[in-house]
Motif scaffolding. Sequence first.
Motif, PDB file in Angstrom:
ATOM      1  N   VAL A  62       0.866  -1.182   0.000  1.00 43.16           N
ATOM      2  CA  VAL A  62       0.000   0.000   0.000  1.00 43.16           C
ATOM      3  C   VAL A  62       0.899   1.228   0.000  1.00 43.16           C
ATOM      4  CG1 VAL A  62      -1.692   1.337   1.330  1.00 43.16           C
ATOM      5  CG2 VAL A  62      -1.877  -1.167   1.232  1.00 43.16           C
ATOM      6  N   THR A  63       0.604   2.167  -0.891  1.00 41.78           N
ATOM      7  CA  THR A  63       1.353   3.415  -0.931  1.00 41.78           C
ATOM      8  C   THR A  63       0.398   4.597  -1.022  1.00 41.78           C
ATOM      9  OG1 THR A  63       1.566   3.438  -3.350  1.00 41.78           O
ATOM     10  CG2 THR A  63       3.328   2.338  -2.105  1.00 41.78           C
ATOM     11  N   CYS A  64       0.892   5.754  -0.629  1.00 47.26           N
ATOM     12  CA  CYS A  64       0.207   7.022  -0.876  1.00 47.26           C
ATOM     13  C   CYS A  64       1.253   7.967  -1.453  1.00 47.26           C
ATOM     14  CB  CYS A  64      -0.387   7.595   0.400  1.00 47.26           C
ATOM     15  SG  CYS A  64      -1.185   9.215   0.135  1.00 47.26           S
ATOM     16  N   PHE A  65       0.934   8.527  -2.613  1.00 49.17           N
ATOM     17  CA  PHE A  65       1.883   9.352  -3.348  1.00 49.17           C
ATOM     18  C   PHE A  65       1.210  10.630  -3.815  1.00 49.17           C
ATOM     19  CE2 PHE A  65       3.927  10.433  -7.482  1.00 49.17           C
ATOM     20  CZ  PHE A  65       5.217  10.652  -7.026  1.00 49.17           C
ATOM     21  N   ASP A  66       1.909  11.748  -3.684  1.00 43.66           N
ATOM     22  CA  ASP A  66       1.455  13.039  -4.199  1.00 43.66           C
ATOM     23  C   ASP A  66       2.280  13.372  -5.437  1.00 43.66           C
ATOM     24  OD1 ASP A  66       0.947  15.698  -4.829  1.00 43.66           O
ATOM     25  OD2 ASP A  66       1.543  16.486  -2.871  1.00 43.66           O
ATOM     26  N   PRO A  67       1.733  13.129  -6.643  1.00 44.72           N
ATOM     27  CA  PRO A  67       2.497  13.429  -7.849  1.00 44.72           C
ATOM     28  C   PRO A  67       2.609  14.923  -8.128  1.00 44.72           C
ATOM     29  CG  PRO A  67       0.290  12.748  -8.445  1.00 44.72           C
ATOM     30  CD  PRO A  67       0.414  12.571  -6.946  1.00 44.72           C
ATOM     31  N   ASP A  68       1.822  15.736  -7.435  1.00 41.71           N
ATOM     32  CA  ASP A  68       1.772  17.172  -7.700  1.00 41.71           C
ATOM     33  C   ASP A  68       2.686  17.987  -6.788  1.00 41.71           C
ATOM     34  OD1 ASP A  68      -0.280  16.747  -9.679  1.00 41.71           O
ATOM     35  OD2 ASP A  68      -1.644  16.402  -7.999  1.00 41.71           O
ATOM     36  N   ALA A  69       3.417  17.325  -5.911  1.00 34.89           N
ATOM     37  CA  ALA A  69       4.339  18.034  -5.024  1.00 34.89           C
ATOM     38  C   ALA A  69       5.392  18.769  -5.856  1.00 34.89           C
ATOM     39  CB  ALA A  69       5.006  17.056  -4.067  1.00 34.89           C
TER      40      ALA A  69
END
Length: 179
Positions: A62-69
């Motif tokens: 399970v991951t959580c990623f912010d591509p907009d950072a």
Amino acid sequence: MPESPRRPLPHDFHPPVASFTVVSDDVRDGETLSDAQVQAAGNTSPQLSWSGFPAETRSFAVTCFDPDAPTGSGFWHWVLFDIPASVTSLPTGAGGGDMAGLPAGAVHARNDYGSRDFGGAAPPPGDGPHRYVFTVYAVDSEKLGANADSSPAVVGFMLRFHAIGRAQLIGEYENPAAG
């Protein structure tokens, strides 16, 4: 400050795999995250449940990623793997770092905050809306081959070669400009 451009998702560059379903009591796909998932407020990982994954699944990640950072490489908020294939949900707060609510054998790698837990949304003020991509990966082996000291990039590299299915849920959050 200009709004951040929409960047690709981390698995847009991976080979296609089977899709399955992930749902949450805490995050609604395409909607704003609640304060519970914001670093300055609750900083709590959401409840997640998944189904319909490939029969040959041996574990999950399970991951959580912010591509907009505004980093040029996005921002990893949560990196969890080696979840046994018999586990199909995580309770709210399971990513707290103390491993409570996680099954034996699950491994937290460091997120981009430098901690082994879920780190909530914290986009810069005025940077526009950011997407928080919660992804559950079905993995073809019981152990991914990474460890708690692995970077998110190494875990992503291993998932590129071992993911046989993927499900995602995307929440958004914006920190308005002050004043």
